[in-house]
Design an enzyme around this catalytic site. Structure first.
Site, PDB file in Angstrom:
ATOM      1  N   ASN A  12       0.867  -1.187   0.000  1.00 20.67           N
ATOM      2  CA  ASN A  12       0.000   0.000   0.000  1.00 20.67           C
ATOM      3  C   ASN A  12       0.903   1.236   0.000  1.00 20.67           C
ATOM      4  O   ASN A  12       1.481   1.570   1.034  1.00 20.67           O
ATOM      5  CB  ASN A  12      -0.901  -0.026   1.248  1.00 20.67           C
ATOM      6  CG  ASN A  12      -1.705   1.252   1.402  1.00 20.67           C
ATOM      7  OD1 ASN A  12      -1.860   2.024   0.448  1.00 20.67           O
ATOM      8  ND2 ASN A  12      -2.218   1.478   2.602  1.00 20.67           N
ATOM      9  N   LYS A  14       0.058   4.231  -0.207  1.00 26.06           N
ATOM     10  CA  LYS A  14      -0.608   5.412   0.378  1.00 26.06           C
ATOM     11  C   LYS A  14      -0.411   6.620  -0.550  1.00 26.06           C
ATOM     12  O   LYS A  14      -0.440   6.445  -1.767  1.00 26.06           O
ATOM     13  CB  LYS A  14      -0.072   5.683   1.786  1.00 26.06           C
ATOM     14  CG  LYS A  14      -0.052   4.432   2.647  1.00 26.06           C
ATOM     15  CD  LYS A  14       0.154   4.753   4.088  1.00 26.06           C
ATOM     16  CE  LYS A  14       0.333   3.466   4.867  1.00 26.06           C
ATOM     17  NZ  LYS A  14       0.219   3.648   6.285  1.00 26.06           N
ATOM     18  N   HIS A 100      -9.538   1.349   5.002  1.00 27.74           N
ATOM     19  CA  HIS A 100      -8.240   1.577   5.658  1.00 27.74           C
ATOM     20  C   HIS A 100      -8.435   2.541   6.824  1.00 27.74           C
ATOM     21  O   HIS A 100      -9.224   3.486   6.741  1.00 27.74           O
ATOM     22  CB  HIS A 100      -7.219   2.134   4.658  1.00 27.74           C
ATOM     23  CG  HIS A 100      -5.815   2.087   5.193  1.00 27.74           C
ATOM     24  ND1 HIS A 100      -5.336   3.034   6.063  1.00 27.74           N
ATOM     25  CD2 HIS A 100      -4.821   1.194   5.010  1.00 27.74           C
ATOM     26  CE1 HIS A 100      -4.091   2.717   6.389  1.00 27.74           C
ATOM     27  NE2 HIS A 100      -3.755   1.604   5.753  1.00 27.74           N
ATOM     28  N   GLU A 102      -6.771   4.940   7.824  1.00 29.91           N
ATOM     29  CA  GLU A 102      -6.524   6.356   7.526  1.00 29.91           C
ATOM     30  C   GLU A 102      -7.760   6.987   6.885  1.00 29.91           C
ATOM     31  O   GLU A 102      -7.957   8.201   6.961  1.00 29.91           O
ATOM     32  CB  GLU A 102      -5.275   6.489   6.641  1.00 29.91           C
ATOM     33  CG  GLU A 102      -4.012   6.258   7.464  1.00 29.91           C
ATOM     34  CD  GLU A 102      -2.810   5.740   6.694  1.00 29.91           C
ATOM     35  OE1 GLU A 102      -2.794   5.847   5.456  1.00 29.91           O
ATOM     36  OE2 GLU A 102      -1.882   5.216   7.342  1.00 29.91           O
ATOM     37  N   GLU A 170      -5.395  -4.829  10.805  1.00 22.72           N
ATOM     38  CA  GLU A 170      -4.408  -3.755  10.921  1.00 22.72           C
ATOM     39  C   GLU A 170      -4.643  -2.976  12.214  1.00 22.72           C
ATOM     40  O   GLU A 170      -5.422  -2.009  12.224  1.00 22.72           O
ATOM     41  CB  GLU A 170      -4.534  -2.802   9.731  1.00 22.72           C
ATOM     42  CG  GLU A 170      -4.220  -3.439   8.405  1.00 22.72           C
ATOM     43  CD  GLU A 170      -3.551  -2.442   7.472  1.00 22.72           C
ATOM     44  OE1 GLU A 170      -2.465  -2.752   6.983  1.00 22.72           O
ATOM     45  OE2 GLU A 170      -4.102  -1.349   7.257  1.00 22.72           O
ATOM     46  N   GLY A 176       2.627   2.184  10.693  1.00 22.24           N
ATOM     47  CA  GLY A 176       3.587   3.269  10.484  1.00 22.24           C
ATOM     48  C   GLY A 176       4.336   3.684  11.735  1.00 22.24           C
ATOM     49  O   GLY A 176       4.979   4.724  11.763  1.00 22.24           O
ATOM     50  N   SER A 216       3.508  -2.150  10.310  1.00 19.77           N
ATOM     51  CA  SER A 216       4.970  -2.171  10.468  1.00 19.77           C
ATOM     52  C   SER A 216       5.603  -3.526  10.147  1.00 19.77           C
ATOM     53  O   SER A 216       6.560  -3.939  10.789  1.00 19.77           O
ATOM     54  CB  SER A 216       5.371  -1.708  11.875  1.00 19.77           C
ATOM     55  OG  SER A 216       4.922  -0.383  12.104  1.00 19.77           O
TER      56      SER A 216
HETATM   57  C1  PEP Z   1      -0.832   0.220   6.117  1.00 22.14           C
HETATM   58  O1  PEP Z   1      -0.965   1.416   6.052  1.00 22.14           O
HETATM   59  O2  PEP Z   1      -1.689  -0.512   5.612  1.00 22.14           O
HETATM   60  C2  PEP Z   1       0.354  -0.309   6.812  1.00 22.14           C
HETATM   61  C3  PEP Z   1       0.318  -1.546   7.245  1.00 22.14           C
HETATM   62  O3  PEP Z   1       1.427   0.532   6.971  1.00 22.14           O
HETATM   63  P1  PEP Z   1       2.869   0.200   7.635  1.00 22.14           P
HETATM   64  O4  PEP Z   1       3.336  -1.103   7.053  1.00 22.14           O
HETATM   65  O5  PEP Z   1       3.734   1.345   7.242  1.00 22.14           O
HETATM   66  O6  PEP Z   1       2.641   0.107   9.103  1.00 22.14           O
END
Ligand code: PEP
Length: 264
Positions: A12, A14, A100, A102, A170, A176, A216
């Protein structure tokens, strides 16, 4: 125990990178490194909307599928800023990330998530549906948060839909931040998600659905998240912007999946 289907690794991006030129460069760097004949892993990149059609033409080896980072459930019309499932399909994307955190943080509701899933499925896209708690509490209320998001998302699914829905667990506190959930925490939540899915859809359909992890993930923790977390793949943010690391995670997943296939 894992199912027999291939693992799913989704990058992803983003709102990255800044320009189409940079997006092409990153995509090409991933394509060049990607093993040609993956047997047990499916790989997907979710770039920002304006880059989708452009990247399709660079995918000459056809090793990667494309995903949109969202769709709006309406088909056409006065919805400034939105993108429909038909539009996404028309540029050859096969997947779409829905719900998601976000986007949920900006007001996307459970009800809209359910409608967006239906719109995606109606166009033959695979929906990668994100669920996850903002934080963990000692009383375990976070299980209820995940359950609520999950029930709202899958309530309207029919038997044939379930093959094209992937659940991405998630935990928002892990996205992040570098704070990956432990493999044991991820495994516990995977079992919980399967239990809720089984309650709504029946056990057989529930166990046929992929449950992936996001938060992460990197080349250091991927192996343990697969081995102990027993997830069916990853949704990867930060590490998907680093071509070499993203492909390393893909290779780790392929090696792991081939290993468990042999023991069957
Ligand atoms: C995400 O935004 O779906 C995500 C898992 O980000 P990150 O791997 O940077 O934590």
């Amino acid at each position: 125990m894992h199912q027999h289907f291939p693992l799913l690794i989704v990058g992803n991006w983003k709102m990255n990178p800044a320009t189409v030129t940079q997006a092409r460069k990153l995509f090409q760097a991933i394509v060049e490194r990607m093993p040609l004949h993956l047997q047990r892993v499916l790989t997907v990149i979710a770039p920002p909307f304006p880059f989708l059609a452009d990247l399709r033409s660079l995918n000459t080896k056809d090793t990667l599928s494309l995903a949109a980072q969202g769709v709006y459930f309406e088909a056409l019309g006065a919805h400034t800023g939105e993108v429909s499932a038909t539009m996404v399909k028309s540029v050859s994307a096969k997947y779409v990330i829905i719900g998601h955190s976000e986007q949920r943080a900006k007001g996307l509701s459970d009800e809209e998530v359910a409608k967006d899933i239906q719109a995606a499925l109606a166009q033959g896209l695979t929906a990668i549906v994100c669920v996850g708690e903002l934080m963990r509490d000692a009383g375990g209320n976070y299980f209820g948060v995940v359950e609520g998001q999950l029930r709202a998302a899958v309530a309207g699914l029919t038997a044939k839909d379930t093959a094209r829905v992937v659940i991405a667990y998630e935990p928002v506190w892990a996205i992040g931040t570098g704070n990956t959930a432990t493999a044991a925490e991820v495994h516990e939540m995977k079992l919980f998600i399967q239990k809720v899915l089984a309650d709504v859809l029946g056990r057989e359909r529930a166990t046929a659905m992929r449950i992936v992890y996001g938060g992460s993930t990197n080349k250091k923790n991927a192996k343990e998240l697969l081995e102990v977390g027993l997830v069916d793949g990853f949704l990867i943010g930060g590490a998907s912007l680093r071509a070499a690391e993203f492909v390393t995670i893909v290779r780790i997943a392929e090696t792991y999946a081939k290993g468990i296939a042999k023991t069957r």
